[in-house]
Design a protein around this motif. Sequence first.
Motif, mmCIF file in Angstrom:
data_model
loop_
_atom_site.group_PDB
_atom_site.id
_atom_site.type_symbol
_atom_site.label_atom_id
_atom_site.label_comp_id
_atom_site.label_asym_id
_atom_site.label_seq_id
_atom_site.Cartn_x
_atom_site.Cartn_y
_atom_site.Cartn_z
ATOM 1 N N ALA A 156 86.176 38.540 18.975
ATOM 2 C CA ALA A 156 87.632 38.691 19.072
ATOM 3 C C ALA A 156 88.090 38.806 20.515
ATOM 4 O O ALA A 156 89.200 38.398 20.860
ATOM 5 N N ASP A 157 87.235 39.371 21.370
ATOM 6 C CA ASP A 157 87.608 39.591 22.767
ATOM 7 C C ASP A 157 86.477 39.135 23.689
ATOM 8 O O ASP A 157 85.594 39.918 24.052
ATOM 9 N N PRO A 158 86.464 37.871 24.090
ATOM 10 C CA PRO A 158 85.380 37.339 24.929
ATOM 11 C C PRO A 158 85.452 37.739 26.394
ATOM 12 O O PRO A 158 84.733 37.179 27.220
ATOM 13 N N SER A 159 86.308 38.713 26.718
ATOM 14 C CA SER A 159 86.405 39.146 28.114
ATOM 15 C C SER A 159 85.414 40.260 28.434
ATOM 16 O O SER A 159 85.267 40.644 29.589
ATOM 17 N N VAL A 160 84.729 40.791 27.411
ATOM 18 C CA VAL A 160 83.785 41.890 27.614
ATOM 19 C C VAL A 160 82.387 41.445 27.200
ATOM 20 O O VAL A 160 82.196 40.375 26.619
ATOM 21 N N ILE A 161 81.392 42.294 27.488
ATOM 22 C CA ILE A 161 80.004 41.999 27.118
ATOM 23 C C ILE A 161 79.424 43.173 26.333
ATOM 24 O O ILE A 161 79.871 44.307 26.470
ATOM 25 N N ALA A 162 78.432 42.882 25.514
ATOM 26 C CA ALA A 162 77.812 43.905 24.672
ATOM 27 C C ALA A 162 76.945 44.833 25.515
ATOM 28 O O ALA A 162 76.354 44.419 26.515
ATOM 29 N N THR A 163 76.842 46.085 25.079
ATOM 30 C CA THR A 163 75.964 47.029 25.774
ATOM 31 C C THR A 163 74.569 47.055 25.160
ATOM 32 O O THR A 163 73.614 47.477 25.807
ATOM 33 N N ASN A 164 74.437 46.628 23.908
ATOM 34 C CA ASN A 164 73.124 46.603 23.258
ATOM 35 C C ASN A 164 72.380 45.344 23.696
ATOM 36 O O ASN A 164 72.854 44.222 23.468
#
Length: 450
Positions: free
Chosen positions: A369-377
């Motif tokens: 939904a929001d490709p401006s962030v990255i996963a922490t896992n």
Amino acid sequence: MTRPSNEAEYLARMVPPSVRGVDRRTLLRGALGVGALLGAGGLAACSSGSTSSSGVPTGAVSGTVTVGSNQSDAVPKAAVQAYMDAFAKANPGTSVKINTVDHNSFQENINNYLQGSPDDVFTWFAGYRMQFFAQKGLAGDISDVWKNITGMSDALKKASTGADGKQYFVPMTNYPWAVFYRKSVFKDKGYQVPKTLDELNALGAQMKKDGLDPIAFGDKDGWPAMGTFDQINLRVNGYEFHVSLMAGKEDWTDPKVKKVFDTWAGILPLHQADSLGRTWQEAAQSLQQKKSGMYVLGSFLAQQFTKGAEQDDLDFFGFPEIDSTIGTDAVEAPIDGYMMSARPKNEGAAKKLLQYISQPEAQLLALKADPSVIATNDQADTSGYTALQKKSAEFVKSAKSITQFMDRDTRPDFASTVMIPAIQSFIKNPKDIDGLCTSIQAQKKSIFGS
């Protein structure tokens, strides 16, 4: 009582008459006790779920779990809804009630919110600001949740740990702050990415000749300009001094601090004028419309760009070098996630939800939904990352030191009641740096006690 669909009606009903009309900084000082302002959790917290404190339930949970969210912009709000719906689907006996409040209002009233009737789970930030509320006893210990979490680095766990060694936070996403630009603009104009402050000034001068605002800028909400201070301080004085300054251990009248403001004053003419009347979204739109050449902001600015070719045209570089002995290996990469209130009404479901949020599938729903962030896992599948996400992940991974953000690395009251007006005052009048630093130091002493 249910929350009215109209935000103004809700606030009018929840905020006492004596408080209405008071400006938000006065509210933040806590003198008027407006815990009800964000106490929406008390409106929908009726639950029959488990409240066991022995650990995370192994089976399905039931009842209503309430979530206080500061993700009020359309894109992140949709992301929250997506993974909360997925959690509810996986736990048929559980419903998730999301109470969304304007991002700035949420942050500025968080202290009163947590002392009032907070939701079971709420959005917040890692690091100092998490520790601050944990030490005040306003956050729930979720160390048992962490026993079941895999795929998180030691650095992320450290950022989620309070001063007592217990965990109070679950990271979900993070993102870098950098200097963003449109690749097509740089290509068409023949611009080169600046590696030093001198090169940034030269590029800015050329952009002005080409009819562009060199650096988009909007600080109507008070916090965006904090990021520029952080970038310059990290380049002028380095990571250790920066975190020490944020922790209240340094003197704001130190020549090192004055050099930060002096350096900023030197490049302020490159910034978009009238910034105090412009939101970050409006500033981002000037970059999107190719009216500005660059923007110092977090990668969330991609939310203002249409998915596809327009977002693919977005790129960034680390803030240029100012002192070669300091370098550029410190990166600002705030970590967003969730905490549990000190006395959740549905503890079992709250902990189950927090465990779910830590998992790759939930984080990928957020990223979809929001490709401006990255996963922490680190177990999350990155094959679907956009070019911007891949570069963001590598940028953060390659950093020697990572900071959160001014309003996360220091006390929330100092950030909001001192630094917001101080920086806005500097933007209005960048000539009185001595007076500015003297004022900040006096207020810092009254808050930190030294």
